[in-house]
Motif scaffolding. Structure first.
Motif, mmCIF file in Angstrom:
data_model
loop_
_atom_site.group_PDB
_atom_site.id
_atom_site.type_symbol
_atom_site.label_atom_id
_atom_site.label_comp_id
_atom_site.label_asym_id
_atom_site.label_seq_id
_atom_site.Cartn_x
_atom_site.Cartn_y
_atom_site.Cartn_z
ATOM 1 N N GLU A 30 40.298 45.175 39.785
ATOM 2 C CA GLU A 30 39.812 45.614 38.478
ATOM 3 C C GLU A 30 38.924 46.853 38.524
ATOM 4 O OE1 GLU A 30 38.057 42.178 36.713
ATOM 5 O OE2 GLU A 30 39.996 41.183 36.484
ATOM 6 N N LYS A 31 38.409 47.182 39.693
ATOM 7 C CA LYS A 31 37.523 48.338 39.811
ATOM 8 C C LYS A 31 38.238 49.534 40.433
ATOM 9 C CE LYS A 31 33.622 45.250 40.470
ATOM 10 N NZ LYS A 31 32.645 44.759 41.439
ATOM 11 N N SER A 32 39.563 49.551 40.338
ATOM 12 C CA SER A 32 40.341 50.602 40.982
ATOM 13 C C SER A 32 41.264 51.287 40.002
ATOM 14 C CB SER A 32 41.200 50.008 42.103
ATOM 15 O OG SER A 32 40.398 49.534 43.133
ATOM 16 N N ASP A 33 41.683 52.459 40.415
ATOM 17 C CA ASP A 33 42.771 53.126 39.715
ATOM 18 C C ASP A 33 44.040 52.832 40.514
ATOM 19 O OD1 ASP A 33 42.431 54.676 41.970
ATOM 20 O OD2 ASP A 33 41.793 56.469 40.913
ATOM 21 N N HIS A 34 44.962 53.740 40.543
ATOM 22 C CA HIS A 34 46.228 53.515 41.234
ATOM 23 C C HIS A 34 46.061 53.367 42.743
ATOM 24 C CE1 HIS A 34 50.568 53.586 41.646
ATOM 25 N NE2 HIS A 34 50.425 54.451 42.622
ATOM 26 N N VAL A 36 44.248 51.748 45.201
ATOM 27 C CA VAL A 36 43.334 50.656 45.526
ATOM 28 C C VAL A 36 42.740 50.851 46.912
ATOM 29 C CG1 VAL A 36 43.114 48.153 45.772
ATOM 30 C CG2 VAL A 36 44.661 49.119 44.061
ATOM 31 N N GLN A 37 43.525 51.329 47.840
ATOM 32 C CA GLN A 37 43.049 51.504 49.215
ATOM 33 C C GLN A 37 41.907 52.512 49.309
ATOM 34 O OE1 GLN A 37 45.912 52.615 48.023
ATOM 35 N NE2 GLN A 37 46.499 54.559 48.934
ATOM 36 N N ILE A 38 41.779 53.379 48.340
ATOM 37 C CA ILE A 38 40.685 54.346 48.322
ATOM 38 C C ILE A 38 39.507 53.787 47.518
ATOM 39 C CG2 ILE A 38 39.976 56.640 47.499
ATOM 40 C CD1 ILE A 38 42.874 57.546 48.151
ATOM 41 N N SER A 39 39.805 53.202 46.358
ATOM 42 C CA SER A 39 38.750 52.706 45.471
ATOM 43 C C SER A 39 38.113 51.412 45.962
ATOM 44 C CB SER A 39 39.308 52.465 44.076
ATOM 45 O OG SER A 39 39.855 53.636 43.545
ATOM 46 N N GLN A 40 38.917 50.533 46.517
ATOM 47 C CA GLN A 40 38.431 49.232 46.963
ATOM 48 C C GLN A 40 39.034 48.876 48.321
ATOM 49 O OE1 GLN A 40 39.221 47.268 42.895
ATOM 50 N NE2 GLN A 40 37.659 46.000 43.877
ATOM 51 N N PRO A 41 38.688 49.618 49.351
ATOM 52 C CA PRO A 41 39.318 49.375 50.655
ATOM 53 C C PRO A 41 39.084 47.970 51.193
ATOM 54 C CG PRO A 41 37.459 50.871 50.869
ATOM 55 C CD PRO A 41 37.703 50.686 49.405
ATOM 56 N N GLN A 42 37.922 47.383 50.933
ATOM 57 C CA GLN A 42 37.658 46.045 51.469
ATOM 58 C C GLN A 42 38.589 45.007 50.855
ATOM 59 O OE1 GLN A 42 35.525 45.552 54.125
ATOM 60 N NE2 GLN A 42 36.713 43.670 54.186
ATOM 61 N N VAL A 44 41.672 45.509 50.035
ATOM 62 C CA VAL A 44 42.938 45.678 50.753
ATOM 63 C C VAL A 44 42.836 45.056 52.147
ATOM 64 C CG1 VAL A 44 44.582 47.363 51.669
ATOM 65 C CG2 VAL A 44 43.519 47.744 49.431
ATOM 66 N N VAL A 45 41.743 45.325 52.842
ATOM 67 C CA VAL A 45 41.540 44.755 54.181
ATOM 68 C C VAL A 45 41.557 43.231 54.112
ATOM 69 C CG1 VAL A 45 39.854 44.492 56.049
ATOM 70 C CG2 VAL A 45 40.316 46.757 55.096
ATOM 71 N N ASP A 46 40.862 42.664 53.137
ATOM 72 C CA ASP A 46 40.817 41.209 52.999
ATOM 73 C C ASP A 46 42.197 40.621 52.725
ATOM 74 O OD1 ASP A 46 38.082 41.341 53.429
ATOM 75 O OD2 ASP A 46 37.560 41.081 51.307
ATOM 76 N N ALA A 47 42.983 41.299 51.896
ATOM 77 C CA ALA A 47 44.327 40.817 51.583
ATOM 78 C C ALA A 47 45.222 40.857 52.819
ATOM 79 C CB ALA A 47 44.943 41.651 50.453
ATOM 80 N N ILE A 48 45.151 41.939 53.569
ATOM 81 C CA ILE A 48 45.955 42.051 54.793
ATOM 82 C C ILE A 48 45.508 41.001 55.803
ATOM 83 C CG2 ILE A 48 46.474 43.517 56.785
ATOM 84 C CD1 ILE A 48 46.264 45.919 54.772
ATOM 85 N N THR A 63 44.095 27.208 52.122
ATOM 86 C CA THR A 63 42.658 26.938 52.032
ATOM 87 C C THR A 63 41.826 28.178 51.771
ATOM 88 O OG1 THR A 63 42.431 27.159 54.437
ATOM 89 C CG2 THR A 63 42.840 24.954 53.569
ATOM 90 N N ARG A 64 42.356 29.346 52.042
ATOM 91 C CA ARG A 64 41.575 30.564 51.914
ATOM 92 C C ARG A 64 42.025 31.345 50.685
ATOM 93 N NH1 ARG A 64 41.614 35.447 56.269
ATOM 94 N NH2 ARG A 64 40.307 36.857 55.106
ATOM 95 N N ALA A 65 41.139 31.541 49.787
ATOM 96 C CA ALA A 65 41.448 32.308 48.578
ATOM 97 C C ALA A 65 40.749 33.651 48.648
ATOM 98 C CB ALA A 65 41.006 31.540 47.338
ATOM 99 N N LEU A 66 41.407 34.652 48.143
ATOM 100 C CA LEU A 66 40.785 35.974 48.061
ATOM 101 C C LEU A 66 39.934 36.038 46.807
ATOM 102 C CD1 LEU A 66 43.743 38.358 48.925
ATOM 103 C CD2 LEU A 66 41.748 37.880 50.309
ATOM 104 N N ALA A 67 38.749 36.498 46.958
ATOM 105 C CA ALA A 67 37.888 36.686 45.795
ATOM 106 C C ALA A 67 38.172 38.051 45.196
ATOM 107 C CB ALA A 67 36.424 36.596 46.219
ATOM 108 N N PRO A 68 38.488 38.114 43.909
ATOM 109 C CA PRO A 68 38.748 39.423 43.296
ATOM 110 C C PRO A 68 37.480 40.265 43.287
ATOM 111 C CG PRO A 68 38.872 37.654 41.666
ATOM 112 C CD PRO A 68 38.603 37.016 42.993
ATOM 113 N N ASN A 69 37.647 41.552 43.516
ATOM 114 C CA ASN A 69 36.517 42.486 43.494
ATOM 115 C C ASN A 69 36.536 43.269 42.221
ATOM 116 O OD1 ASN A 69 35.376 41.792 45.879
ATOM 117 N ND2 ASN A 69 36.210 43.502 47.025
#
Length: 69
Positions: A30-34, A36-42, A44-48, A63-69
Motif C-alpha cells: 500500500e505504500k508503493s507505486d509500481h 515495489v522493490q524500490i519503494s518497499q524492498p523489505q 519484497v525480501v520478506d515475501a521471497i 504458519t507464517r503470514a506476511l504482515a502487509p507494510n
C-alpha cells in the motif's frame, strides 16, 4: 470508469485471482507505486524469504503470514 470504480474492479479481479490457488497469498504494498522493490524492498525480501522457507519446510507456509507494510 471513474478512479474509484476502476480500483474496486481491479481489487475484485485480484481477489478472484488469489482464490484460484488455495494456498496463495495476496499482499498489497500500500505504500508503493509500481516499483515495489524500490519503494518497499523489505516487503519484497520478506515475501521471497517466505517462499524459500516454504520450499525448505512446507509446513511454514501455513504458519507464517506476511504482515502487509
Amino acid at each position: 470508469m471513474v478512479p474509484n470504480a476502476f480500483e474496486k474492479a481491479w481489487q475484485q479481479g485480484q481477489d478472484r485471482l488469489v482464490r484460484l490457488e488455495p494456498d496463495a497469498r495476496h499482499v498489497v504494498a500500500e505504500k508503493s507505486d509500481h516499483y515495489v522493490q524500490i519503494s518497499q524492498p523489505q516487503l519484497v525480501v520478506d515475501a521471497i524469504r517466505a517462499v524459500v522457507d516454504a520450499v525448505r519446510d512446507p509446513s511454514s507456509w501455513q504458519t507464517r503470514a506476511l504482515a502487509p507494510n
